[in-house]
Design an enzyme around this catalytic site. Structure first.
Site, PDB file in Angstrom:
ATOM      1  N   ASP A  67      46.768  20.057  20.561  1.00  0.00           N
ATOM      2  CA  ASP A  67      45.590  20.487  20.857  1.00  0.00           C
ATOM      3  C   ASP A  67      45.813  22.072  20.691  1.00  0.00           C
ATOM      4  O   ASP A  67      46.534  22.731  20.901  1.00  0.00           O
ATOM      5  CB  ASP A  67      45.049  20.263  22.396  1.00  0.00           C
ATOM      6  CG  ASP A  67      43.670  20.211  22.394  1.00  0.00           C
ATOM      7  OD1 ASP A  67      43.095  19.355  22.527  1.00  0.00           O
ATOM      8  OD2 ASP A  67      43.048  21.437  22.707  1.00  0.00           O
ATOM      9  N   ASP A  94      46.456  25.126  15.822  1.00  0.00           N
ATOM     10  CA  ASP A  94      45.172  25.010  15.031  1.00  0.00           C
ATOM     11  C   ASP A  94      45.740  24.285  13.719  1.00  0.00           C
ATOM     12  O   ASP A  94      46.341  24.823  13.061  1.00  0.00           O
ATOM     13  CB  ASP A  94      44.397  26.125  14.728  1.00  0.00           C
ATOM     14  CG  ASP A  94      43.009  25.904  14.090  1.00  0.00           C
ATOM     15  OD1 ASP A  94      43.081  24.915  13.353  1.00  0.00           O
ATOM     16  OD2 ASP A  94      41.893  26.256  14.466  1.00  0.00           O
ATOM     17  N   ASP A 116      36.219  16.199  17.031  1.00  0.00           N
ATOM     18  CA  ASP A 116      34.959  16.819  16.864  1.00  0.00           C
ATOM     19  C   ASP A 116      34.471  16.267  15.635  1.00  0.00           C
ATOM     20  O   ASP A 116      35.101  16.529  14.491  1.00  0.00           O
ATOM     21  CB  ASP A 116      35.216  18.233  16.810  1.00  0.00           C
ATOM     22  CG  ASP A 116      34.132  19.208  17.047  1.00  0.00           C
ATOM     23  OD1 ASP A 116      32.912  18.444  16.553  1.00  0.00           O
ATOM     24  OD2 ASP A 116      34.273  20.262  17.399  1.00  0.00           O
ATOM     25  N   LYS A 120      26.973  19.636  11.578  1.00  0.00           N
ATOM     26  CA  LYS A 120      26.439  20.506  10.538  1.00  0.00           C
ATOM     27  C   LYS A 120      27.286  20.152   9.197  1.00  0.00           C
ATOM     28  O   LYS A 120      28.516  20.507   9.152  1.00  0.00           O
ATOM     29  CB  LYS A 120      26.561  21.833  10.834  1.00  0.00           C
ATOM     30  CG  LYS A 120      25.590  21.891  12.169  1.00  0.00           C
ATOM     31  CD  LYS A 120      25.453  23.511  12.313  1.00  0.00           C
ATOM     32  CE  LYS A 120      24.566  23.736  13.624  1.00  0.00           C
ATOM     33  NZ  LYS A 120      24.242  25.041  14.100  1.00  0.00           N
ATOM     34  N   ASP A 152      32.924   7.425  18.418  1.00  0.00           N
ATOM     35  CA  ASP A 152      31.688   6.805  18.628  1.00  0.00           C
ATOM     36  C   ASP A 152      30.484   7.134  17.652  1.00  0.00           C
ATOM     37  O   ASP A 152      29.342   6.796  17.768  1.00  0.00           O
ATOM     38  CB  ASP A 152      31.328   7.298  20.139  1.00  0.00           C
ATOM     39  CG  ASP A 152      30.776   9.016  19.987  1.00  0.00           C
ATOM     40  OD1 ASP A 152      31.782   9.641  19.745  1.00  0.00           O
ATOM     41  OD2 ASP A 152      29.755   9.339  20.736  1.00  0.00           O
ATOM     42  N   THR A 194      40.778   6.238  25.554  1.00  0.00           N
ATOM     43  CA  THR A 194      40.949   7.445  25.993  1.00  0.00           C
ATOM     44  C   THR A 194      39.827   8.065  27.154  1.00  0.00           C
ATOM     45  O   THR A 194      39.128   6.704  27.288  1.00  0.00           O
ATOM     46  CB  THR A 194      40.504   8.574  24.652  1.00  0.00           C
ATOM     47  OG1 THR A 194      38.861   8.204  24.678  1.00  0.00           O
ATOM     48  CG2 THR A 194      41.279   8.214  23.495  1.00  0.00           C
ATOM     49  N   GLU A 195      39.652   8.985  27.519  1.00  0.00           N
ATOM     50  CA  GLU A 195      38.671   9.118  28.737  1.00  0.00           C
ATOM     51  C   GLU A 195      37.221   8.866  27.888  1.00  0.00           C
ATOM     52  O   GLU A 195      36.430   8.644  28.656  1.00  0.00           O
ATOM     53  CB  GLU A 195      38.641  10.620  29.254  1.00  0.00           C
ATOM     54  CG  GLU A 195      40.190  10.959  29.723  1.00  0.00           C
ATOM     55  CD  GLU A 195      41.048  11.589  28.790  1.00  0.00           C
ATOM     56  OE1 GLU A 195      41.103  11.496  27.442  1.00  0.00           O
ATOM     57  OE2 GLU A 195      41.642  12.727  29.392  1.00  0.00           O
TER      58      GLU A 195
END
Length: 216
Positions: A67, A94, A116, A120, A152, A194-195
């Site tokens: 992360d 990163d 993520d 855009k 999702d 996952t959460e």
């Protein structure tokens, strides 16, 4: 995503120190070269609920969660320490920085869980399924390795599927509406939630899933 830590970060870092490597402070290439066994790698691991489940299911496999936010990875490392998961560690960094530096095939399985979507259009190149990222993963992955993606977001999923296909990857499975199920004993995270997945399922949102690997 804002993640409030207050005074807790110091405690997370202290307790989880043995499970955490900060790629902003140390050398990510040297860390990667130091891996002495194949690893199962989750990019964008968040607080680590998914990869902690995987580490419990497969105690003889080395797992690494990545992360870019120190506080998030520190909280995950804290959880791994409390759970006594000696086969789990976390890397802070990163992918844009360390991706080109990792060139050896040390990854036995790669997970992209609810990344993520960067909605855009001008940000699409930052997606973890963009062609340049896929070329990095192809260098990391061992011949028997698979990559799994869950999301999702249907637009992001279809874009990702097209990116894999355009990059010449072998697509083994595609699910547009993944049902819940039980882990099958392999390193697959298909049915390990996952959460985010638990939350989306409670809201009735479909889960999109694919499994792929670089053409050999």
């Amino acid at each position: 995503m804002r993640f409030r830590t207050g005074h807790r970060l110091e405690k997370w870092l202290e307790v989880g120190r043995a499970h955490l490597f900060d790629g902003y402070q140390g050398d990510p290439a040297t860390w990667y070269q130091s891996l002495t066994e194949p690893v199962a790698l989750e990019l964008g691991c968040g607080r680590g609920a998914f990869i902690r489940q995987m580490a419990r299911l497969h105690p003889n496999t080395r797992f690494v969660g990545v992360d870019r936010v120190l506080a998030v990875a520190a909280k995950a490392a804290y959880g791994a320490a409390l759970d006594g998961l000696d086969n789990l560690s976390f890397f802070v960094g990163d992918v844009e920085r360390f991706g080109p530096l990792w060139t050896e095939p040390r990854v036995a399985w790669l997970y992209l869980n609810f990344s993520d979507p960067w909605p855009k259009k001008r940000h699409h190149k930052r997606r973890l399924t963009a062609p340049d990222k896929l070329s990095w993963y192809a260098k990391w992955m061992r011949p028997e390795a698979w990559l799994e993606q869950k999301t999702d977001n249907p637009e992001f999923f279809e874009w990702s599927l097209a990116s894999f296909q355009a990059s010449g990857w072998e697509i083994a499975e595609v699910e547009r509406g993944l049902p819940p199920g039980d882990p099958d004993g392999t390193l697959s995270g298909k049915y390990v939630q996952t959460e985010y997945e638990m939350r989306f399922r409670q809201l009735g949102q479909p889960i999109f899933y694919l499994r792929a690997r670089p053409a050999r």
